[in-house]
Each structure stands twice: as C-alpha cells, then as structure tokens.
Design a protein around this motif. Sequence first.
Motif, short mmCIF file in Angstrom:
data_model
loop_
_atom_site.label_atom_id
_atom_site.label_comp_id
_atom_site.label_asym_id
_atom_site.label_seq_id
_atom_site.Cartn_x
_atom_site.Cartn_y
_atom_site.Cartn_z
N GLU A 161 77.24 -18.98 38.31
CA GLU A 161 76.56 -19.77 37.18
C GLU A 161 75.89 -21.46 37.17
OE1 GLU A 161 79.89 -17.46 35.22
OE2 GLU A 161 78.18 -17.04 36.69
N SER A 162 77.40 -21.35 38.46
CA SER A 162 77.80 -22.73 38.58
C SER A 162 76.11 -23.68 39.72
CB SER A 162 78.49 -23.07 39.75
OG SER A 162 78.13 -23.17 40.75
N ASP A 163 75.18 -22.58 39.90
CA ASP A 163 73.82 -22.58 40.53
C ASP A 163 73.24 -23.98 39.70
OD1 ASP A 163 71.05 -21.29 41.78
OD2 ASP A 163 72.67 -22.23 42.35
N MET A 164 73.00 -24.49 38.73
CA MET A 164 71.84 -25.08 38.42
C MET A 164 72.41 -26.93 38.75
SD MET A 164 70.72 -25.40 34.69
CE MET A 164 69.80 -26.85 34.02
N TYR A 176 54.50 -28.63 40.57
CA TYR A 176 54.15 -27.06 39.31
C TYR A 176 54.41 -25.52 39.20
CZ TYR A 176 51.02 -25.54 42.77
OH TYR A 176 50.29 -25.20 44.03
N LYS A 177 55.16 -25.22 40.40
CA LYS A 177 55.63 -23.62 40.50
C LYS A 177 56.69 -23.57 41.59
CE LYS A 177 52.42 -22.10 44.43
NZ LYS A 177 51.20 -21.02 44.66
N THR A 178 57.55 -22.92 40.81
CA THR A 178 59.38 -22.46 41.62
C THR A 178 59.63 -21.29 41.26
OG1 THR A 178 60.69 -23.30 42.79
CG2 THR A 178 60.03 -24.11 40.17
N GLY A 179 60.85 -21.24 42.51
CA GLY A 179 61.33 -19.69 41.91
C GLY A 179 62.86 -20.13 41.39
N VAL A 180 62.94 -18.32 40.43
CA VAL A 180 64.43 -19.64 39.88
C VAL A 180 65.14 -17.25 40.42
CG1 VAL A 180 65.63 -19.11 37.90
CG2 VAL A 180 63.83 -20.39 37.96
N ASN A 181 66.14 -17.85 40.92
CA ASN A 181 67.43 -16.43 40.88
C ASN A 181 67.44 -15.90 39.80
OD1 ASN A 181 66.53 -17.01 44.27
ND2 ASN A 181 68.83 -18.06 44.35
N VAL A 182 67.73 -15.01 39.84
CA VAL A 182 68.53 -14.23 38.33
C VAL A 182 69.35 -13.52 39.04
CG1 VAL A 182 66.55 -14.05 37.39
CG2 VAL A 182 66.72 -11.76 38.84
N MET A 183 69.06 -13.18 40.18
CA MET A 183 70.54 -12.59 41.12
C MET A 183 70.68 -12.93 42.63
SD MET A 183 68.50 -8.91 40.78
CE MET A 183 70.15 -7.50 40.32
N TYR A 184 71.64 -12.28 43.28
CA TYR A 184 72.39 -12.58 43.92
C TYR A 184 72.18 -11.11 45.24
CZ TYR A 184 72.40 -17.40 42.85
OH TYR A 184 71.55 -18.51 42.44
N ARG A 212 67.95 -21.25 31.06
CA ARG A 212 67.75 -23.23 30.43
C ARG A 212 67.90 -23.49 32.19
NH1 ARG A 212 73.01 -22.70 28.33
NH2 ARG A 212 73.76 -22.91 30.12
N GLU A 213 67.85 -23.21 33.55
CA GLU A 213 67.25 -23.57 34.17
C GLU A 213 65.90 -23.38 33.92
OE1 GLU A 213 68.60 -22.39 37.79
OE2 GLU A 213 66.62 -22.39 38.87
N VAL A 252 62.00 -15.30 28.82
CA VAL A 252 61.87 -16.05 29.89
C VAL A 252 60.47 -16.35 29.16
CG1 VAL A 252 60.68 -16.56 31.73
CG2 VAL A 252 63.14 -16.17 32.09
N ASN A 253 59.78 -15.54 28.36
CA ASN A 253 58.43 -14.94 27.99
C ASN A 253 58.01 -16.03 27.16
OD1 ASN A 253 55.62 -13.25 28.15
ND2 ASN A 253 56.21 -13.33 26.28
N GLY A 254 59.35 -15.91 26.30
CA GLY A 254 59.48 -17.78 25.19
C GLY A 254 59.84 -18.42 25.54
#
Length: 468
Positions: A161-164, A176-184, A212-213, A252-254
């Motif tokens: 969670e300190s990833d941000m 306009y586009k990127t990835g977000v890690n949900v798990m490692y 949040r990210e 996330v859809n929200g």
Amino acid sequence: MNPDMYMQRLRARTDKETLAVGRRPRFFINTYGCQMNARESEQLSGALELAGFEPAPLETEADLVLYNTCCVRENAENKIIGNLGLSKFRKETKPDLIVVFCGCMAREKEMLAYLTERHGYIDIIFGTNNRRRFPEMLCKFLETGQRVIDVSDDAQTDAPESDMDARALVARHRQYKTGVNVMYGCDNFCAYCIVPYVRGRERSREPGDILREVAALADDGVKEIMLLGQNVNSYGANLKSPVTFAELLRKVNGVGKLSRIRFMTSHPKDFSDELIDALRDCEKVCKSVHLPLQSGSGRVLAAMNRRYTQEGYLALTERLRASVPGVAITTDIIVGFPGETEEDFLETLRVVNRVRFEGAFTFLYSKREGTPAAKMSDAVPAQIMKDRFKRLLETVNPIILAKNQSRVGETVQVMAEDDPPGKNGTLTGRADDNTLVHFCGKNPVAPGELLNVRITEAKTFYLTGTEA
Ligand code: SAH
Ligand code: SF4
Ligand code: F3S
C-alpha cells in the motif's frame, strides 16, 4: 533513514550539477517484459524526475541508463544482454555514465553472478520487490562511487500500500492510459515459469489504496486503466478483510472520469461466475478477457501444474461467450513443453478451433533454470517444436483474420492513441477488445478520446476504417 531524505540529497546534487553544466542530467529507461514492468518503469521515471533528472530524447544522450528487465524466456534475456553493449561502449568515452540494471533478470542467482563478474560497468543492480529503495541506492552510489548491488526481497517490510508515489502519477509513458498494480508476485508455480521465483509471493493491495490511485490518475487525465496482476482472479483472498476481484472491478467501474477499464491476467483455474457477471454489468469494463490456455492437452496441463482441464477451459469460454455478448477472448499458448506429443499438440489445435480466439500470443517453450520443468527429461526436439509452432500460427491466424473480416461494415468504438499520424493523415486507435484500428478522422482528435469508426477493411493484426 526516511526515503524522502535520499530524494532531497539527490535533488541537491542534481541542482548543483545543473548549475555547473547548464542542464539537468538526463535519464533513459529500456523496459522489457510485461505490462507490470511497463508500469514499474513509469514509477522509476517518476522517482528520477523527483530526484532532478529529466528524460533524454535518445538513449545516446542519457547520463543515466536504466534497464528494467524480463527473464520469462531465454530469447528475451539474450536480447537484453545484447542491448547492454551500447552502455558498455558509451562508458568507454563517458566514464560518468550511470548504468542501472533491475527487474526480474537481476533476481536470478546465476544471472546476477554473471552480471556482477562480467559486466563491471553496471553501477547499480536491484531486483523487483526492493525498487522503492532505488533513490537510496542511487544516492549511495553517487556519494561513494562504489557499486551498489541489492536484490533483496523487501516484500514483507515494504507494504504494497505504500506504492502510491505521487510523482509516478504524472511520469506516464502515455498521458491517457496506464496500468495500476492490484497485486504483486505469484503463488501458482506453473512448472515452466520463473515468475514466482523472481517476483516472490502473492500479495494484494488494499482496495482503498487501489481506488485512490485510480481516482488520482483519472483526475490527472487518464481515460483507460489496466488493472495488473499475474493472476487477478485470486486478488484479495489474503487481505485482512478479503475482497474478490469482481468486487474490486465494480468499485473501479464507479470512478467517474474513467472511460475504459481492462485487466490482466486471468488464470482459468479460478475465473468465477461472479467475475463473469461483473464483466457483463460494468459498462466501463472492456469486454475482453486474456485467458492463457498454454496447452489444450489435459496431460500436458497437469504436467504444467495449471490445475484445469481441457473440458474445464472449454466450459469456461462457453459460459463467457454466452453471458457477455461480443466478448473477445485472447490467449497465450506454449508449444514444445517437455514430453508434449503430436497427440497433445493436436489437442491444443482442437481447443483453438473450438474457442476461436480473437488473439493469441504463441511461444516456443524455453527452459528456465530453477523451475520444475527444467528437470524434466524428454525435451521436444527443436525442429519438431518449430514445425508445431508454424502449424499453430497457421491455425490461429486465419481465425483471427476471419473474425476481423466479419467486422467490416460495423461501427466500433475506438479510443484514439497518441501515435503520430501515418501517411494520408491516418490516425490510430484501439477498439474495446484492444484491436488496433487505423482510421481517417473528421476533425483533430485528442489522444484518449472515444470515437465511432466504421470498419472498411480487415487484416490479421489490424482494422481500417473511417470516423462515422
Ligand atoms: N501470469 C500470467 C503470465 C505471465 S508470463 C499468466 O499466468 O498467464 C506470460 C506468458 O509467457 C505465459 O502465459 C506463458 O504463455 C509464457 N511463458 C511463461 N514461461 C514460459 C517459458 N518458460 N517458455 C515459454 N513461454 C513461457
Ligand atoms: Fe507464471 Fe503461472 Fe504465475 Fe502466470 S500463473 S506468472 S504462468 S506461474
Ligand atoms: Fe517478464 Fe518479469 Fe513480467 S519475467 S513477463 S517482466 S513478471
């Protein structure tokens, strides 16, 4: 020491250098491998910008070159070792060039020994799970001139969670586009795969941190998010308050300002009906699923430790196609796993013909030291492997072409990319299922904008059309 202290010390150094030289030191990152590496390179760029470096337009103009590496197959590694040659050569005439090597390759024991001994011009080596200490390592190297090698796995102390990293939000390859890690990490230990060894144990991020990210990225102009994990379907099971991936997807859809959500990768063994429902219901989630098959033979799947059968895989794809109209199913297939017979291979072709994939990444089996498959006897001879690979492509590609041809005349929604216009001013975009679309626009378009494009022509790897 507080990590920000290292950042401040780096910043003070680069500010001084800037005054002396008249420009900021420049960095260039070579990224190899999967989407996760791509995202992590963005975070490393963010850290370097915060430390006072600026991006170099060309590798040959950089004062710091970083290699973020992949070891999933041998040919990926050979290419990276080859590309290191440029830095070795440049360092002969520019001794203050800083060479940094990190990522999955650095976490292989034998590779690390080889790099340490034979590539003395590399100044800093770090791994996958300790990348947040890169500023500290860079600071130590600049202050002492001593090589820094540290590939330790900080996963336990360095909570996901300190990833941000606020800066990494801005330092994106595409705005306009990127990835977000949900798990490692990964706990699946497929017999051929090195990822669990170099990425460590599976850890999920807290849904609040992910949201949040995502929201911060959306506020900063991101239209499309790819949720990343080696096996997103097992997301959240080990959190203090367990959450499923389907629940995360609905959350996330929200997020208001996003247009598209993708996710990668799904393991067929635990693709739940709850996730199929979420995929169907969430309007921003692209109707496309990357579902690696690896092999169609039950015997080979068992030897690979994939934990599903041919029947299970086929049933899942049928459920997906029935529940999510128009869903695109893409896959990964390995040919030549040890012991694969002609009959096993024909089973793979059978599944390809049944599922009719919208896209497929095909790989020749590559032996990775340290994995269970590396100890298996009965390797498939190279010539047979190549022959099967060719036949696999001859089966996969005509299906993709036929599927693309059936879209001629349809109007598809496309997100404009930021590629420079081609000859005749053609623009590029991506359809919902990520198919590349070349099209003629009516007006200038901004990258990330959604447009309707009428498809006029189809090829195996792209569609052509005109803005409707
Ligand atoms: N976690 C993801 C994929 C990670 S690696 C998943 O489970 O699907 C991406 C792909 O590389 C894999 O799906 C597999 O098809 C291929 N791959 C992995 N190890 C390989 C090896 N040793 N030889 C050939 N292909 C391999
Ligand atoms: Fe490798 Fe299997 Fe994990 Fe994917 S699920 S990363 S193929 S071990
Ligand atoms: Fe390669 Fe590491 Fe990704 S081995 S595929 S970069 S997890």
